[in-house]
Design a protein around this motif. Structure first.
Motif, PDB file in Angstrom:
ATOM      1  N   ILE A   1      38.284  46.948  39.404  1.00 53.39           N
ATOM      2  CA  ILE A   1      38.929  45.835  40.095  1.00 53.39           C
ATOM      3  C   ILE A   1      39.434  46.365  41.428  1.00 53.39           C
ATOM      4  O   ILE A   1      40.175  47.348  41.465  1.00 53.39           O
ATOM      5  N   LEU A   2      39.042  45.705  42.511  1.00 49.66           N
ATOM      6  CA  LEU A   2      39.478  46.111  43.841  1.00 49.66           C
ATOM      7  C   LEU A   2      40.346  45.012  44.437  1.00 49.66           C
ATOM      8  O   LEU A   2      39.939  43.845  44.454  1.00 49.66           O
ATOM      9  N   CYS A   3      41.517  45.369  44.914  1.00 50.40           N
ATOM     10  CA  CYS A   3      42.416  44.408  45.550  1.00 50.40           C
ATOM     11  C   CYS A   3      42.037  44.317  47.031  1.00 50.40           C
ATOM     12  O   CYS A   3      42.125  45.301  47.761  1.00 50.40           O
ATOM     13  N   GLN A   4      41.606  43.133  47.453  1.00 46.77           N
ATOM     14  CA  GLN A   4      41.193  42.920  48.844  1.00 46.77           C
ATOM     15  C   GLN A   4      42.319  42.361  49.708  1.00 46.77           C
ATOM     16  O   GLN A   4      42.294  42.499  50.923  1.00 46.77           O
ATOM     17  N   GLU A   5      43.277  41.691  49.057  1.00 46.34           N
ATOM     18  CA  GLU A   5      44.428  41.106  49.760  1.00 46.34           C
ATOM     19  C   GLU A   5      45.637  41.248  48.843  1.00 46.34           C
ATOM     20  O   GLU A   5      45.598  40.808  47.698  1.00 46.34           O
ATOM     21  N   SER A   6      46.690  41.875  49.327  1.00 48.00           N
ATOM     22  CA  SER A   6      47.871  42.135  48.496  1.00 48.00           C
ATOM     23  C   SER A   6      48.382  40.872  47.814  1.00 48.00           C
ATOM     24  O   SER A   6      48.362  39.787  48.393  1.00 48.00           O
ATOM     25  N   ALA A   7      48.865  41.063  46.591  1.00 49.65           N
ATOM     26  CA  ALA A   7      49.378  39.947  45.802  1.00 49.65           C
ATOM     27  C   ALA A   7      50.726  39.481  46.340  1.00 49.65           C
ATOM     28  O   ALA A   7      51.531  40.288  46.813  1.00 49.65           O
ATOM     29  N   HIS A   8      50.941  38.176  46.256  1.00 48.33           N
ATOM     30  CA  HIS A   8      52.232  37.606  46.620  1.00 48.33           C
ATOM     31  C   HIS A   8      52.560  36.502  45.620  1.00 48.33           C
ATOM     32  O   HIS A   8      51.675  35.836  45.096  1.00 48.33           O
TER      33      HIS A   8
ATOM     34  N   PRO B   1      55.268  30.229  39.962  1.00 51.11           N
ATOM     35  CA  PRO B   1      55.281  31.143  38.817  1.00 51.11           C
ATOM     36  C   PRO B   1      54.102  32.131  38.786  1.00 51.11           C
ATOM     37  O   PRO B   1      54.020  32.958  37.897  1.00 51.11           O
ATOM     38  N   SER B   2      53.202  32.058  39.756  1.00 53.26           N
ATOM     39  CA  SER B   2      51.985  32.874  39.721  1.00 53.26           C
ATOM     40  C   SER B   2      51.898  33.824  40.903  1.00 53.26           C
ATOM     41  O   SER B   2      52.569  33.652  41.917  1.00 53.26           O
ATOM     42  N   TYR B   3      51.036  34.819  40.746  1.00 56.21           N
ATOM     43  CA  TYR B   3      50.742  35.749  41.827  1.00 56.21           C
ATOM     44  C   TYR B   3      49.347  35.461  42.366  1.00 56.21           C
ATOM     45  O   TYR B   3      48.400  35.281  41.607  1.00 56.21           O
ATOM     46  N   TYR B   4      49.252  35.416  43.685  1.00 58.04           N
ATOM     47  CA  TYR B   4      48.009  35.138  44.378  1.00 58.04           C
ATOM     48  C   TYR B   4      47.627  36.329  45.239  1.00 58.04           C
ATOM     49  O   TYR B   4      48.487  37.072  45.715  1.00 58.04           O
ATOM     50  N   GLY B   5      46.338  36.505  45.443  1.00 61.54           N
ATOM     51  CA  GLY B   5      45.793  37.566  46.272  1.00 61.54           C
ATOM     52  C   GLY B   5      44.289  37.388  46.272  1.00 61.54           C
ATOM     53  O   GLY B   5      43.785  36.303  45.993  1.00 61.54           O
ATOM     54  N   VAL B   6      43.560  38.444  46.553  1.00 57.54           N
ATOM     55  CA  VAL B   6      42.097  38.407  46.461  1.00 57.54           C
ATOM     56  C   VAL B   6      41.648  39.699  45.790  1.00 57.54           C
ATOM     57  O   VAL B   6      41.981  40.794  46.257  1.00 57.54           O
ATOM     58  N   TRP B   7      40.902  39.545  44.689  1.00 55.97           N
ATOM     59  CA  TRP B   7      40.358  40.673  43.951  1.00 55.97           C
ATOM     60  C   TRP B   7      38.861  40.480  43.781  1.00 55.97           C
ATOM     61  O   TRP B   7      38.382  39.355  43.622  1.00 55.97           O
TER      62      TRP B   7
ATOM     63  N   ILE C   1      23.884  34.372  48.249  1.00 60.40           N
ATOM     64  CA  ILE C   1      24.549  35.381  47.439  1.00 60.40           C
ATOM     65  C   ILE C   1      25.970  35.509  47.972  1.00 60.40           C
ATOM     66  O   ILE C   1      26.183  35.798  49.143  1.00 60.40           O
ATOM     67  N   LYS C   2      26.958  35.273  47.102  1.00 56.21           N
ATOM     68  CA  LYS C   2      28.363  35.299  47.505  1.00 56.21           C
ATOM     69  C   LYS C   2      29.155  36.158  46.525  1.00 56.21           C
ATOM     70  O   LYS C   2      29.022  36.026  45.319  1.00 56.21           O
ATOM     71  N   ILE C   3      29.985  37.040  47.062  1.00 58.14           N
ATOM     72  CA  ILE C   3      30.834  37.887  46.223  1.00 58.14           C
ATOM     73  C   ILE C   3      31.788  37.004  45.432  1.00 58.14           C
ATOM     74  O   ILE C   3      32.389  36.077  45.972  1.00 58.14           O
ATOM     75  N   ARG C   4      31.935  37.287  44.146  1.00 53.20           N
ATOM     76  CA  ARG C   4      32.882  36.551  43.303  1.00 53.20           C
ATOM     77  C   ARG C   4      34.282  37.053  43.617  1.00 53.20           C
ATOM     78  O   ARG C   4      34.577  38.228  43.423  1.00 53.20           O
ATOM     79  N   GLU C   5      35.121  36.176  44.133  1.00 51.56           N
ATOM     80  CA  GLU C   5      36.498  36.515  44.439  1.00 51.56           C
ATOM     81  C   GLU C   5      37.426  35.829  43.454  1.00 51.56           C
ATOM     82  O   GLU C   5      37.253  34.654  43.133  1.00 51.56           O
ATOM     83  N   PHE C   6      38.413  36.568  42.987  1.00 54.13           N
ATOM     84  CA  PHE C   6      39.450  36.027  42.117  1.00 54.13           C
ATOM     85  C   PHE C   6      40.687  35.858  42.988  1.00 54.13           C
ATOM     86  O   PHE C   6      41.109  36.801  43.664  1.00 54.13           O
ATOM     87  N   LYS C   7      41.287  34.672  42.958  1.00 50.89           N
ATOM     88  CA  LYS C   7      42.420  34.368  43.841  1.00 50.89           C
ATOM     89  C   LYS C   7      43.775  34.465  43.136  1.00 50.89           C
ATOM     90  O   LYS C   7      44.801  34.414  43.795  1.00 50.89           O
ATOM     91  N   THR C   8      43.776  34.575  41.802  1.00 50.54           N
ATOM     92  CA  THR C   8      45.035  34.693  41.059  1.00 50.54           C
ATOM     93  C   THR C   8      44.932  35.820  40.039  1.00 50.54           C
ATOM     94  O   THR C   8      43.843  36.157  39.565  1.00 50.54           O
ATOM     95  N   ILE C   9      46.094  36.380  39.693  1.00 47.02           N
ATOM     96  CA  ILE C   9      46.110  37.405  38.646  1.00 47.02           C
ATOM     97  C   ILE C   9      45.648  36.795  37.331  1.00 47.02           C
ATOM     98  O   ILE C   9      44.936  37.431  36.561  1.00 47.02           O
ATOM     99  N   THR C  10      46.021  35.544  37.093  1.00 48.69           N
ATOM    100  CA  THR C  10      45.590  34.869  35.872  1.00 48.69           C
ATOM    101  C   THR C  10      44.069  34.833  35.782  1.00 48.69           C
ATOM    102  O   THR C  10      43.497  35.047  34.717  1.00 48.69           O
ATOM    103  N   GLY C  11      43.405  34.593  36.892  1.00 47.11           N
ATOM    104  CA  GLY C  11      41.941  34.578  36.914  1.00 47.11           C
ATOM    105  C   GLY C  11      41.347  35.931  36.571  1.00 47.11           C
ATOM    106  O   GLY C  11      40.376  36.027  35.816  1.00 47.11           O
ATOM    107  N   VAL C  12      41.932  36.998  37.116  1.00 49.23           N
ATOM    108  CA  VAL C  12      41.460  38.355  36.828  1.00 49.23           C
ATOM    109  C   VAL C  12      41.629  38.662  35.347  1.00 49.23           C
ATOM    110  O   VAL C  12      40.692  39.124  34.676  1.00 49.23           O
TER     111      VAL C  12
END
Length: 115
Positions: free
Chosen positions: A28-35, A39-45, A69-80
């Protein structure tokens, strides 16, 4: 399009799952720091399947056209976490700062076991 030939370093979710089950690590690579927002944390993983010898396969989205072809990005910790649990992990270590990475590897399972 035969992705193993045309785009050998990318895989869709189904192939990613197979690779992890066959011994690849899920990175798992964090592309954008979580904030925190509400109640949730958002970022890009993003995620990669990495073999013991260093071969990497980047997780991409499923598509309807052969040229998209598009990289799958996860926008929430819940998604990861949901994705990791869905492929068999019992815990999740999610990097929270841009540039950080963590790896997960499934415990060796005995195929065909009926216990």
């Amino acid at each position: 399009m035969n992705w193993e030939i045309e785009a050998p370093n990318v895989v869709t979710e189904a192939r990613f799952r197979e690779l992890v089950e066959d011994g690849y690590s899920a990175e798992i690579l964090c592309q954008e720091s979580a904030h925190k927002k509400g109640p949730s944390y958002y970022g890009v993983w993003i995620m990669r399947a990495v073999s013991d010898d260093g071969m990497e396969k980047l997780l991409v989205t499923a598509r309807n056209t052969t040229s998209d072809i598009k990289i799958r990005e996860f926008k929430t910790i819940t998604g990861v976490v949901s994705f990791l649990v869905g492929i068999g992990f019992s815990h999740a270590d999610v990097p929270l700062e841009e540039g950080q990475r963590t790896t997960h590897k499934l415990a060796a399972a005995i195929k065909g076991s009926s216990d």
